[in-house]
Design a protein around this motif. Sequence first.
Motif, PDB file in Angstrom:
ATOM      1  N   ALA A 427     -39.678 -40.992 -22.490  1.00 56.02           N
ATOM      2  CA  ALA A 427     -40.365 -39.785 -22.953  1.00 56.02           C
ATOM      3  C   ALA A 427     -40.285 -38.644 -21.953  1.00 56.02           C
ATOM      4  O   ALA A 427     -40.526 -37.486 -22.313  1.00 56.02           O
ATOM      5  CB  ALA A 427     -41.822 -40.117 -23.266  1.00 56.02           C
ATOM      6  N   ASP A 428     -39.933 -38.925 -20.703  1.00 51.76           N
ATOM      7  CA  ASP A 428     -39.863 -37.838 -19.720  1.00 51.76           C
ATOM      8  C   ASP A 428     -38.718 -36.870 -20.000  1.00 51.76           C
ATOM      9  O   ASP A 428     -38.587 -35.860 -19.313  1.00 51.76           O
ATOM     10  CB  ASP A 428     -39.790 -38.388 -18.293  1.00 51.76           C
ATOM     11  N   ILE A 429     -37.903 -37.155 -21.028  1.00 47.62           N
ATOM     12  CA  ILE A 429     -36.873 -36.198 -21.423  1.00 47.62           C
ATOM     13  C   ILE A 429     -37.513 -34.874 -21.858  1.00 47.62           C
ATOM     14  O   ILE A 429     -36.908 -33.805 -21.735  1.00 47.62           O
ATOM     15  CB  ILE A 429     -35.998 -36.772 -22.558  1.00 47.62           C
ATOM     16  N   LEU A 430     -38.749 -34.941 -22.356  1.00 50.17           N
ATOM     17  CA  LEU A 430     -39.448 -33.714 -22.766  1.00 50.17           C
ATOM     18  C   LEU A 430     -39.686 -32.810 -21.559  1.00 50.17           C
ATOM     19  O   LEU A 430     -39.555 -31.583 -21.647  1.00 50.17           O
ATOM     20  CB  LEU A 430     -40.771 -34.068 -23.446  1.00 50.17           C
ATOM     21  N   GLU A 431     -40.042 -33.427 -20.438  1.00 57.76           N
ATOM     22  CA  GLU A 431     -40.230 -32.654 -19.209  1.00 57.76           C
ATOM     23  C   GLU A 431     -38.914 -32.042 -18.761  1.00 57.76           C
ATOM     24  O   GLU A 431     -38.853 -30.876 -18.341  1.00 57.76           O
ATOM     25  CB  GLU A 431     -40.791 -33.573 -18.112  1.00 57.76           C
ATOM     26  N   TRP A 432     -37.828 -32.804 -18.878  1.00 52.64           N
ATOM     27  CA  TRP A 432     -36.516 -32.330 -18.436  1.00 52.64           C
ATOM     28  C   TRP A 432     -36.086 -31.080 -19.208  1.00 52.64           C
ATOM     29  O   TRP A 432     -35.650 -30.092 -18.633  1.00 52.64           O
ATOM     30  CB  TRP A 432     -35.489 -33.453 -18.618  1.00 52.64           C
ATOM     31  N   PHE A 433     -36.285 -31.123 -20.530  1.00 55.50           N
ATOM     32  CA  PHE A 433     -35.789 -30.020 -21.353  1.00 55.50           C
ATOM     33  C   PHE A 433     -36.784 -28.889 -21.556  1.00 55.50           C
ATOM     34  O   PHE A 433     -36.396 -27.801 -21.973  1.00 55.50           O
ATOM     35  CB  PHE A 433     -35.380 -30.545 -22.739  1.00 55.50           C
ATOM     36  N   LEU A 434     -38.081 -29.127 -21.280  1.00 52.39           N
ATOM     37  CA  LEU A 434     -39.071 -28.113 -21.651  1.00 52.39           C
ATOM     38  C   LEU A 434     -40.001 -27.720 -20.512  1.00 52.39           C
ATOM     39  O   LEU A 434     -41.026 -27.091 -20.736  1.00 52.39           O
ATOM     40  CB  LEU A 434     -39.863 -28.617 -22.871  1.00 52.39           C
ATOM     41  N   ASN A 435     -39.646 -28.087 -19.296  1.00 50.73           N
ATOM     42  CA  ASN A 435     -40.399 -27.653 -18.120  1.00 50.73           C
ATOM     43  C   ASN A 435     -40.115 -26.169 -17.877  1.00 50.73           C
ATOM     44  O   ASN A 435     -38.956 -25.757 -17.793  1.00 50.73           O
ATOM     45  CB  ASN A 435     -39.957 -28.496 -16.911  1.00 50.73           C
ATOM     46  N   SER A 436     -41.164 -25.363 -17.742  1.00 51.40           N
ATOM     47  CA  SER A 436     -40.974 -23.906 -17.632  1.00 51.40           C
ATOM     48  C   SER A 436     -40.298 -23.487 -16.339  1.00 51.40           C
ATOM     49  O   SER A 436     -39.907 -22.325 -16.201  1.00 51.40           O
ATOM     50  CB  SER A 436     -42.322 -23.193 -17.763  1.00 51.40           C
TER      51      SER A 436
END
Length: 524
Positions: A427-436
Amino acid sequence: MRKMVGGLLLVILSAAFLLIPASAMAEKVLYAAGDPNELGVTTFNPIKVELNHEAVSLIYDKLVEWGLDGNYYPGLAESWSISEDGLVWKMKLKQGVTFHDGSPFNAEVAKWFLKEMETGPSAYMVGAIDHVDIDGPHAITIHLQHPEPNMLFNLSQTFMAVPSMEAYKKYGEDFGTKYVVGSGPYMFESWSPGDKLVLTRNPNYTWGPGFAKNKGPAKIDKVVYRDIKEESTRFLELKTGKLDVVFALPTMFIEKVEQDKSLRVVRLPGDQLYHMVMNTQSPPLDDRLVRKGIALAVDQVSITKNVFADAGKPAFTYLIDALPASKIAEKDQVRFDPEGAKAALEEAGWTVGKDGIRVDKDGNRLTLKMLAKNESSYRRTAEVIQAQLAEVGVEAKITLLDPSTIRAHLKNGDHQLVVRSYEWENADILEWFLNSTRLGYPNAAFWHDNESDYLMQKAMTRSRSQQERIDNFKEYHTYLLNQYVWAPIYLPDTIFGVGKRLVLSEGCLDRRFLGMGVLDYDLK
């Protein structure tokens, strides 16, 4: 007498055959057409890489290996123990391991590597580490700032493959392109971007991971990855025996491969998700209602059936469905709803014009630029979405580009819609693609939102147990879905086409088709 001469000649020839160096015998060379998604790879430096190549898992070892059964196995770390509070990890490292340049793997290298990881784009994978102590030549203690339920997963990823410290320091910027030095079962021989990558067997390799039956050396002498983008060419070369493995077998050829008795189809659990990114800082996509209208206009079921021949599943969230954090309430999922799409666009102030394309109060048409890779599955997906958007009054103009050119557009921010895919099992892929903090690439949505960043940090750094981590990621994921930063599209099966020469290992636990499991493969 003639019989005696003939017999003597046979003995001499037999002896001569036995004296032929092994290197002069016919080499066993495996030819593979890699995943077209990896054609834009620019480096094999695991610390600096943003887009990885399958070959990394053959060139390098990792501290830990993750098996197909969900268990973690010893890699370069022979064993590990974790304190009750989860803050202290003690690791015993394998002895006798050397890199391809002859330098040793030891505690000093492990400590250097975990620190050096902080300098690359995957720094978050070691973000929980406070410091590392050396307990002996082959023993370290990792001290964490906070419990990290995801630590073993991170250590098992190719983005945390361990390079030679000596070579890394010696070659500097040339490491990863001209010089690639790991400790894995295969050594980097040559690389012609756009053509092929050649790996040669490491004859000294004897430290295969826990799940491999053969600890090394590998039985196959060379592995050659060929860059072949055209799908029909990939299939024809497999059929004619010029390729032994085709990654990401195109769905249009699955049935033909299954019908050919000399070929096989091998399926592994899917770890890929197709989605359409929306640039949230490019008007009118800076309006959540417009993004909602576009996302709800995408018919995932139709695309899965008509573009991918049902070789996979429609996607309604931003994570692969094997992950617990993907289990989001249906009301928060992004599902095809043409009436909902029209209502959102009307509410945003876009009304249907004379030719069916919506216009705003100033008469501006709702026309968007859409990028997609110039590869058939992406092209066809983009064309179907274009037609689906037209049904709700949105005009999309498609431009097909190679992967590296698309990345350049993403970094410049001059894109609006992009049909993409990723492969990741966490689920940390969300952080990879959507971290500001990563606007442009990899955050191609240019998503910058304080609430989103708060939920992301909570999921990444404040989870004390695996269940708490799942719950936190579900909260973050639900928020993102309701902001419509992407339109989820499709979850493909992971499918390989395999030729008759390749002998696979039954019960192989490698999650990668050409990963460490290759140690147990052979060629006829």
